[in-house]
Structure formats: C-alpha cells, structure tokens
Design a protein around this motif. Structure first.
Motif, PDB file in Angstrom:
ATOM      1  N   VAL A  45       0.837  -1.198   0.000  1.00  0.00           N
ATOM      2  CA  VAL A  45       0.000   0.000   0.000  1.00  0.00           C
ATOM      3  C   VAL A  45       0.876   1.253   0.000  1.00  0.00           C
ATOM      4  O   VAL A  45       0.601   2.221  -0.708  1.00  0.00           O
ATOM      5  N   GLY A  46       1.961   1.226   0.772  1.00  0.00           N
ATOM      6  CA  GLY A  46       2.862   2.367   0.808  1.00  0.00           C
ATOM      7  C   GLY A  46       3.544   2.613  -0.526  1.00  0.00           C
ATOM      8  O   GLY A  46       3.748   3.764  -0.923  1.00  0.00           O
ATOM      9  N   ALA A  47       3.878   1.549  -1.234  1.00  0.00           N
ATOM     10  CA  ALA A  47       4.541   1.695  -2.529  1.00  0.00           C
ATOM     11  C   ALA A  47       3.575   2.127  -3.626  1.00  0.00           C
ATOM     12  O   ALA A  47       3.993   2.702  -4.626  1.00  0.00           O
ATOM     13  N   VAL A  48       2.297   1.880  -3.459  1.00  0.00           N
ATOM     14  CA  VAL A  48       1.308   2.221  -4.478  1.00  0.00           C
ATOM     15  C   VAL A  48       0.782   3.646  -4.302  1.00  0.00           C
ATOM     16  O   VAL A  48       0.352   4.274  -5.270  1.00  0.00           O
ATOM     17  N   ASN A  49       0.832   4.176  -3.084  1.00  0.00           N
ATOM     18  CA  ASN A  49       0.234   5.484  -2.825  1.00  0.00           C
ATOM     19  C   ASN A  49       0.853   6.613  -3.637  1.00  0.00           C
ATOM     20  O   ASN A  49       0.128   7.421  -4.214  1.00  0.00           O
ATOM     21  N   LEU A  50       2.168   6.718  -3.689  1.00  0.00           N
ATOM     22  CA  LEU A  50       2.804   7.826  -4.394  1.00  0.00           C
ATOM     23  C   LEU A  50       2.469   7.840  -5.881  1.00  0.00           C
ATOM     24  O   LEU A  50       2.054   8.891  -6.401  1.00  0.00           O
ATOM     25  N   PRO A  51       2.593   6.732  -6.621  1.00  0.00           N
ATOM     26  CA  PRO A  51       2.192   6.794  -8.035  1.00  0.00           C
ATOM     27  C   PRO A  51       0.716   7.128  -8.236  1.00  0.00           C
ATOM     28  O   PRO A  51       0.364   7.799  -9.205  1.00  0.00           O
ATOM     29  N   LEU A  52      -0.145   6.678  -7.328  1.00  0.00           N
ATOM     30  CA  LEU A  52      -1.570   7.024  -7.441  1.00  0.00           C
ATOM     31  C   LEU A  52      -1.783   8.521  -7.286  1.00  0.00           C
ATOM     32  O   LEU A  52      -2.542   9.129  -8.037  1.00  0.00           O
ATOM     33  N   PHE A  53      -1.109   9.120  -6.321  1.00  0.00           N
ATOM     34  CA  PHE A  53      -1.248  10.565  -6.126  1.00  0.00           C
ATOM     35  C   PHE A  53      -0.708  11.326  -7.329  1.00  0.00           C
ATOM     36  O   PHE A  53      -1.283  12.327  -7.750  1.00  0.00           O
ATOM     37  N   LEU A  54       0.408  10.876  -7.866  1.00  0.00           N
ATOM     38  CA  LEU A  54       0.969  11.538  -9.046  1.00  0.00           C
ATOM     39  C   LEU A  54       0.038  11.401 -10.250  1.00  0.00           C
ATOM     40  O   LEU A  54      -0.127  12.348 -11.019  1.00  0.00           O
ATOM     41  N   LEU A  55      -0.564  10.248 -10.413  1.00  0.00           N
ATOM     42  CA  LEU A  55      -1.493  10.041 -11.523  1.00  0.00           C
ATOM     43  C   LEU A  55      -2.721  10.933 -11.382  1.00  0.00           C
ATOM     44  O   LEU A  55      -3.177  11.521 -12.372  1.00  0.00           O
ATOM     45  N   GLU A  56      -3.240  11.054 -10.186  1.00  0.00           N
ATOM     46  CA  GLU A  56      -4.377  11.953  -9.979  1.00  0.00           C
ATOM     47  C   GLU A  56      -3.985  13.398 -10.232  1.00  0.00           C
ATOM     48  O   GLU A  56      -4.772  14.178 -10.771  1.00  0.00           O
ATOM     49  N   GLY A  57      -2.774  13.774  -9.852  1.00  0.00           N
ATOM     50  CA  GLY A  57      -2.299  15.128 -10.100  1.00  0.00           C
ATOM     51  C   GLY A  57      -2.208  15.437 -11.582  1.00  0.00           C
ATOM     52  O   GLY A  57      -2.602  16.523 -12.030  1.00  0.00           O
ATOM     53  N   VAL A  58      -1.715  14.494 -12.356  1.00  0.00           N
ATOM     54  CA  VAL A  58      -1.635  14.682 -13.807  1.00  0.00           C
ATOM     55  C   VAL A  58      -3.027  14.816 -14.405  1.00  0.00           C
ATOM     56  O   VAL A  58      -3.267  15.647 -15.282  1.00  0.00           O
ATOM     57  N   ALA A  59      -3.968  14.024 -13.912  1.00  0.00           N
ATOM     58  CA  ALA A  59      -5.342  14.109 -14.415  1.00  0.00           C
ATOM     59  C   ALA A  59      -5.958  15.462 -14.087  1.00  0.00           C
ATOM     60  O   ALA A  59      -6.625  16.069 -14.935  1.00  0.00           O
TER      61      ALA A  59
END
Length: 73
Positions: A45-59
């Motif tokens: 979960v910790g490793a997945v959180n940062l890319p998810l936040f970055l992806l939402e930011g790009v969107a």
C-alpha cells in the motif's frame, strides 16, 4: 460552439478515462499483491500510494488545461 470547446471537452474526457484506467490498474495490482502476500500489505500500500497521487495530479492538471482552453477564449 467552436472547435476549441469541442476539443477541450474531448480532451477532458480522454484525461478522465486515462486516469480511471491507470488508477484501476494500480488498484488491481495492489489487490493481487496483497492477496498473494498478506504479510506485505502495508509495504504494498505504501509503494502504491505515491504513483496514485501523481497520476491523480496529472489528471487534474489535464482537466484544468482543458477548462482554461474553454474559459479563456
């Protein structure tokens, strides 16, 4: 309606679809990893959180650009 508004609407839709697909793939991979290795759930979960936040930011940035195209003309 001019072509810029149509293009911005199409772009916003594509950004939303792409972000949804990306977030879905991340979530599916995380769920599969947790199902295979339940003891590593917190690190997965910790490793997945940062890319998810970055992806939402790009969107969000993509949607803002599309809105700027519509409202600044």
């Amino acid at each position: 309606m001019d072509l810029a508004g149509l293009g911005a609407g199409l772009g916003a839709g594509l950004v939303a679809i792409g972000a949804g697909m990306g977030i879905g793939r991340f979530a599916a991979a995380a769920a599969e990893g947790i199902a295979r290795q339940p003891s590593a759930a917190s690190s997965i979960v910790g490793a997945v959180n940062l890319p998810l936040f970055l992806l939402e930011g790009v969107a969000i940035i993509g949607l803002v650009v599309c809105l700027l195209v519509v409202f600044t003309r």
